[in-house]
Design a protein around this motif. Sequence first.
Motif, short mmCIF file in Angstrom:
data_model
loop_
_atom_site.label_atom_id
_atom_site.label_comp_id
_atom_site.label_asym_id
_atom_site.label_seq_id
_atom_site.Cartn_x
_atom_site.Cartn_y
_atom_site.Cartn_z
N THR A 56 -34.40 10.44 -12.59
CA THR A 56 -34.19 8.99 -12.56
C THR A 56 -33.31 8.58 -11.37
O THR A 56 -33.55 7.53 -10.78
CB THR A 56 -33.58 8.47 -13.88
N THR A 57 -32.36 9.42 -11.00
CA THR A 57 -31.56 9.13 -9.82
C THR A 57 -32.43 9.12 -8.57
O THR A 57 -32.34 8.21 -7.74
CB THR A 57 -30.42 10.17 -9.66
N THR A 58 -33.30 10.10 -8.44
CA THR A 58 -34.21 10.17 -7.30
C THR A 58 -35.12 8.94 -7.25
O THR A 58 -35.29 8.33 -6.19
CB THR A 58 -35.07 11.45 -7.38
N LEU A 59 -35.70 8.58 -8.38
CA LEU A 59 -36.59 7.41 -8.42
C LEU A 59 -35.83 6.13 -8.10
O LEU A 59 -36.35 5.25 -7.40
CB LEU A 59 -37.27 7.31 -9.78
N SER A 60 -34.62 6.02 -8.61
CA SER A 60 -33.80 4.85 -8.36
C SER A 60 -33.53 4.69 -6.87
O SER A 60 -33.62 3.58 -6.31
CB SER A 60 -32.49 4.96 -9.13
N GLU A 61 -33.19 5.78 -6.22
CA GLU A 61 -32.93 5.74 -4.78
C GLU A 61 -34.20 5.49 -3.97
O GLU A 61 -34.19 4.70 -3.02
CB GLU A 61 -32.27 7.05 -4.33
N LYS A 62 -35.27 6.13 -4.36
CA LYS A 62 -36.53 6.01 -3.64
C LYS A 62 -37.09 4.58 -3.70
O LYS A 62 -37.62 4.07 -2.71
CB LYS A 62 -37.56 6.98 -4.22
N TYR A 63 -36.96 3.93 -4.86
CA TYR A 63 -37.55 2.61 -5.05
C TYR A 63 -36.52 1.49 -5.10
O TYR A 63 -36.87 0.35 -5.40
CB TYR A 63 -38.43 2.61 -6.31
N ASN A 64 -35.27 1.82 -4.79
CA ASN A 64 -34.20 0.82 -4.75
C ASN A 64 -34.19 -0.04 -6.02
O ASN A 64 -34.23 -1.27 -5.96
CB ASN A 64 -34.32 -0.05 -3.49
N ALA A 65 -34.16 0.63 -7.15
CA ALA A 65 -34.19 -0.04 -8.45
C ALA A 65 -33.00 0.45 -9.29
O ALA A 65 -32.50 1.55 -9.07
CB ALA A 65 -35.50 0.28 -9.16
N PRO A 66 -32.56 -0.36 -10.25
CA PRO A 66 -31.43 0.04 -11.10
C PRO A 66 -31.76 1.31 -11.91
O PRO A 66 -32.82 1.39 -12.54
CB PRO A 66 -31.22 -1.15 -12.03
N GLN A 67 -30.86 2.25 -11.87
CA GLN A 67 -31.11 3.53 -12.54
C GLN A 67 -31.30 3.37 -14.05
O GLN A 67 -32.13 4.05 -14.63
CB GLN A 67 -29.99 4.52 -12.26
N ASP A 68 -30.56 2.46 -14.68
CA ASP A 68 -30.72 2.28 -16.12
C ASP A 68 -32.11 1.74 -16.47
O ASP A 68 -32.70 2.13 -17.48
CB ASP A 68 -29.62 1.39 -16.70
N GLN A 69 -32.67 0.88 -15.63
CA GLN A 69 -34.03 0.37 -15.86
C GLN A 69 -35.06 1.48 -15.65
O GLN A 69 -35.99 1.62 -16.43
CB GLN A 69 -34.33 -0.81 -14.94
N ILE A 70 -34.87 2.27 -14.60
CA ILE A 70 -35.75 3.42 -14.34
C ILE A 70 -35.70 4.38 -15.52
O ILE A 70 -36.74 4.85 -16.00
CB ILE A 70 -35.33 4.16 -13.05
N ALA A 71 -34.51 4.67 -16.02
CA ALA A 71 -34.36 5.61 -17.14
C ALA A 71 -35.05 5.08 -18.39
O ALA A 71 -35.72 5.84 -19.10
CB ALA A 71 -32.88 5.86 -17.41
N GLU A 72 -34.90 3.80 -18.66
CA GLU A 72 -35.53 3.21 -19.85
C GLU A 72 -37.05 3.27 -19.75
O GLU A 72 -37.73 3.72 -20.68
CB GLU A 72 -35.07 1.77 -20.00
N ASP A 73 -37.60 2.84 -18.62
CA ASP A 73 -39.05 2.81 -18.45
C ASP A 73 -39.66 4.21 -18.39
O ASP A 73 -40.64 4.49 -19.07
CB ASP A 73 -39.42 2.03 -17.19
N SER A 74 -39.07 5.07 -17.57
CA SER A 74 -39.65 6.41 -17.43
C SER A 74 -39.41 7.24 -18.69
O SER A 74 -40.24 8.07 -19.06
CB SER A 74 -39.11 7.12 -16.19
N GLY A 75 -38.29 7.00 -19.38
CA GLY A 75 -38.03 7.71 -20.63
C GLY A 75 -39.07 7.39 -21.68
O GLY A 75 -39.57 8.28 -22.38
N GLY A 76 -39.43 6.12 -21.80
CA GLY A 76 -40.47 5.72 -22.74
C GLY A 76 -41.81 6.35 -22.39
O GLY A 76 -42.54 6.83 -23.27
#
Length: 90
Positions: A56-76
Amino acid sequence: MLAQEIPTLPRGVRLHYDKVRGKWVLLAPERAVTLDQIGHAILNEVDGQRSFGQITTTLSEKYNAPQDQIAEDSGGFLDALRARRFLDVT
């Protein structure tokens, strides 16, 4: 999915580009899931070595998106794949 869990594709499950459909799919014996761009981006980071938190950290940095939102969406998304036995977690 917990940050320390390590997602991995089980034996026989793989990412594949379907030239006929022009889309990425997740293939497993006797079944397949068509992936959108987001699903492909998430699964492209699953290498069986890095934890969900690292992914999620990698995706957050790559797509300049909030890590908590990335974690919620990708976790689901990953939890749904896990329930369908397309994903293992250690």
